[in-house]
Write a protein that holds these residues in place. Structure first.
Motif, mmCIF file in Angstrom:
data_model
loop_
_atom_site.group_PDB
_atom_site.id
_atom_site.type_symbol
_atom_site.label_atom_id
_atom_site.label_comp_id
_atom_site.label_asym_id
_atom_site.label_seq_id
_atom_site.Cartn_x
_atom_site.Cartn_y
_atom_site.Cartn_z
ATOM 1 N N UNK A 72 12.459 9.413 -1.190
ATOM 2 C CA UNK A 72 11.628 8.541 -2.004
ATOM 3 C C UNK A 72 11.061 7.431 -1.123
ATOM 4 N N UNK A 73 9.725 7.327 -1.070
ATOM 5 C CA UNK A 73 9.082 6.316 -0.243
ATOM 6 C C UNK A 73 8.791 5.095 -1.095
ATOM 7 N N UNK A 74 9.355 3.959 -0.695
ATOM 8 C CA UNK A 74 9.180 2.717 -1.434
ATOM 9 C C UNK A 74 8.300 1.755 -0.645
ATOM 10 N N UNK B 50 0.840 -1.195 0.000
ATOM 11 C CA UNK B 50 0.000 0.000 0.000
ATOM 12 C C UNK B 50 0.877 1.247 0.000
ATOM 13 N N UNK B 51 0.624 2.162 -0.954
ATOM 14 C CA UNK B 51 1.424 3.384 -1.042
ATOM 15 C C UNK B 51 0.901 4.408 -0.040
ATOM 16 N N UNK B 52 1.288 4.214 1.195
ATOM 17 C CA UNK B 52 0.882 5.122 2.272
ATOM 18 C C UNK B 52 1.856 4.962 3.427
ATOM 19 N N UNK B 53 1.972 6.011 4.232
ATOM 20 C CA UNK B 53 2.802 5.991 5.430
ATOM 21 C C UNK B 53 1.921 6.015 6.666
ATOM 22 N N UNK B 54 2.342 5.335 7.708
ATOM 23 C CA UNK B 54 1.671 5.432 9.000
ATOM 24 C C UNK B 54 1.866 6.846 9.559
ATOM 25 N N UNK B 55 1.160 7.163 10.633
ATOM 26 C CA UNK B 55 1.331 8.470 11.275
ATOM 27 C C UNK B 55 2.763 8.652 11.761
ATOM 28 N N UNK B 56 3.332 7.588 12.323
ATOM 29 C CA UNK B 56 4.720 7.665 12.778
ATOM 30 C C UNK B 56 5.657 7.903 11.583
#
Length: 480
Positions: free
Chosen positions: A365-367, A305-311
């Motif tokens: 860059x978020x992978x 999933x192309x998303x980041x947690x809150x942390x």
């Protein structure tokens, strides 16, 4: 004061013929002094037995200097037991390198201190036999004063401090470096000019025997290479390492930076991390934040999933807020900062630090692919940067975002309210980056005021002698 508590020790096991030591010194150092002493002696005996089996005659006691270059003393094996306990003395100036011949000290260090000895205390978990040289092993060391206090300018000490800060907050870091570098033939004199010709091409027509010895040798030396390929320019290669928890990622990069030069020399090649005009050797730190036990990736929401947690968002915001100062440690020379200018169209002074999912043109860059879970590639770096400082600064910036619960909205609002802060800006000039580093209170506190003054003093001298140093940097290879 006994030096025994300074020794980093561990428990050994075997994997694919590689002796590994994975227990921290604190585990062996608990309890009374006699117990820790027995543990140390037992560990040293294990290493001595390995040295006897493999006929090791010399052990390098290695430490990193400011530039990520290995500074070491080679000790005959018959003295290993003694040196493992009491350390190896080395002039302080070997590590606290001062470039100005008119001034034998950095301004904050008295001449007496600068010219005194320090002790290299081995981290026995890093003991490895070096396959590419005969009858030689090495152990990475931490640097101490003769009174037993850590050398505050030691990049490895600074990195370990930041990792300890993560642990105190119930966190751990999983990370690995990716480096670009160039392979050249031995330099030749052509029309009175020294020229190095590429020894590899984008068609992968390189020396397979050289590559195979390099990859296999690095594995046994503790640097686990995951991939090796040609890169953009003739002679330019890219190498990626398998991620590790803790200080291992920086130790691996440090091992590779020395080992690649030694293996290349056996094949009459030169391996260079130097950045030339026109193309650039990058140094990327891929990393993810995990819980204390290394069981859960705190950046990942779900598989793919192309998303980041809150942390993860907090951590990324910290990197963006401190990107101005962060870039100083990750691109620490004039030549390696020139690649930033190709992203600057509106301004000649700075470029905006950007982030995106699966976009290698961004600073961050978020992978979310590749089987490792979500990770952030810190792409600000140059291959000439010290890996310990890159690791330390990335942790300090990201952890600040987590502690203050920074968000992207906070970054935007802060930028509007205080134009001078430029939280997502990357200076194109090294002198502006140095000023940003001096003014970043978070990084200054995390890395230590002593280190910041030392780093800035050395870099200002490099700026003063930039033109004269260009050929020396390239062909004598000290700063690459």
């Amino acid at each position: 004061m006994s030096l025994t508590p300074l020794i980093s020790i561990g428990l050994h096991r075997h994997r694919a013929g590689v002796t590994e030591w994975r227990m921290s010194s604190s585990l062996c150092g608990r309890g009374d002094y006699s117990q820790s002493s027995l543990c140390l002696v037992s560990l040293i005996e294990h290493i001595k037995q390995q040295m006897a089996r493999e006929n090791i005659q010399f052990v390098r006691f290695e430490a990193t200097d400011l530039h990520g270059v290995s500074r070491f003393k080679s000790i005959p094996s018959r003295f290993f037991h003694e040196k493992a306990i009491y350390g190896v003395s080395m002039p302080r100036g070997y590590l606290e390198l001062t470039l100005n011949p008119k001034d034998s000290e950095v301004d904050h260090i008295s001449a007496t201190n600068f010219n005194c000895d320090i002790l290299l205390s081995p981290d026995l978990s890093t003991f490895r036999v070096l396959p590419w040289t005969e009858q030689t092993a090495r152990v990475i060391c931490d640097s101490f004063t003769i009174l037993g206090t850590p050398l505050l300018t030691s990049p490895r000490h600074i990195a370990k401090q930041q990792l300890s800060q993560l642990q105190d907050n119930g966190l751990s870091l999983h990370s690995a470096f990716t480096y670009e570098f160039c392979i050249y033939g031995i330099a030749e004199i052509v029309n009175s000019k020294t020229i190095s010709f590429p020894a590899a091409s984008i068609l992968n027509s390189y020396d397979q025997l050289f590559i195979q010895e390099l990859i296999e040798g690095m594995y046994h030396a503790g640097a686990n290479i995951e991939s090796f390929s040609s890169s953009t320019w003739p002679g330019q290669m890219e190498i990626s390492f398998h991620p590790e928890f803790g200080i291992g990622a920086a130790d691996t990069a440090f091992t590779f930076r020395t080992g690649i030069k030694e293996v290349a020399k056996k094949y009459n090649y030169i391996a260079s991390f130097f950045t030339e005009n026109g193309f650039y050797n990058s140094g990327i730190l891929s990393h993810s934040l995990w819980d204390f036990n290394g069981q859960k990736n705190l950046f990942s929401i779900a598989w793919g999933v192309q998303a980041l947690t809150d942390v993860g968002k907090n951590w990324l915001a910290g990197l963006l807020v401190h990107s101005e100062a962060l870039s100083c440690l990750m691109a620490p020379t004039v030549s390696c900062r020139k690649r930033y200018s190709k992203y600057s169209k509106e301004s000649k002074e700075f470029v905006t630090a950007k982030w995106a999912f699966n976009d290698n043109s961004c600073a961050f860059n978020i992978k979310c692919h590749g089987g490792k879970g979500t990770q952030i590639d810190n792409r600000l770096g140059s291959a000439s940067a010290n890996p310990y400082l890159v690791l330390a600064a990335t942790i300090a910036a990201g952890l600040d975002g987590v502690k203050r619960k920074l968000s992207f909205q906070d970054v935007s609002e802060e930028n509007q309210k205080t134009a001078q802060l430029k939280p997502a800006a990357i200076p194109l000039k090294l002198e502006d980056a140095l000023a940003a580093l001096e003014g970043d209170l978070c990084l200054r506190e995390a890395l230590g005021d002593t280190f910041i003054r030392y780093f800035v003093a050395v870099k200002h001298y490099e700026l003063e002698t930039e033109e004269a140093d260009a050929e020396r940097n390239k062909f004598l290879e000290y700063f690459i």
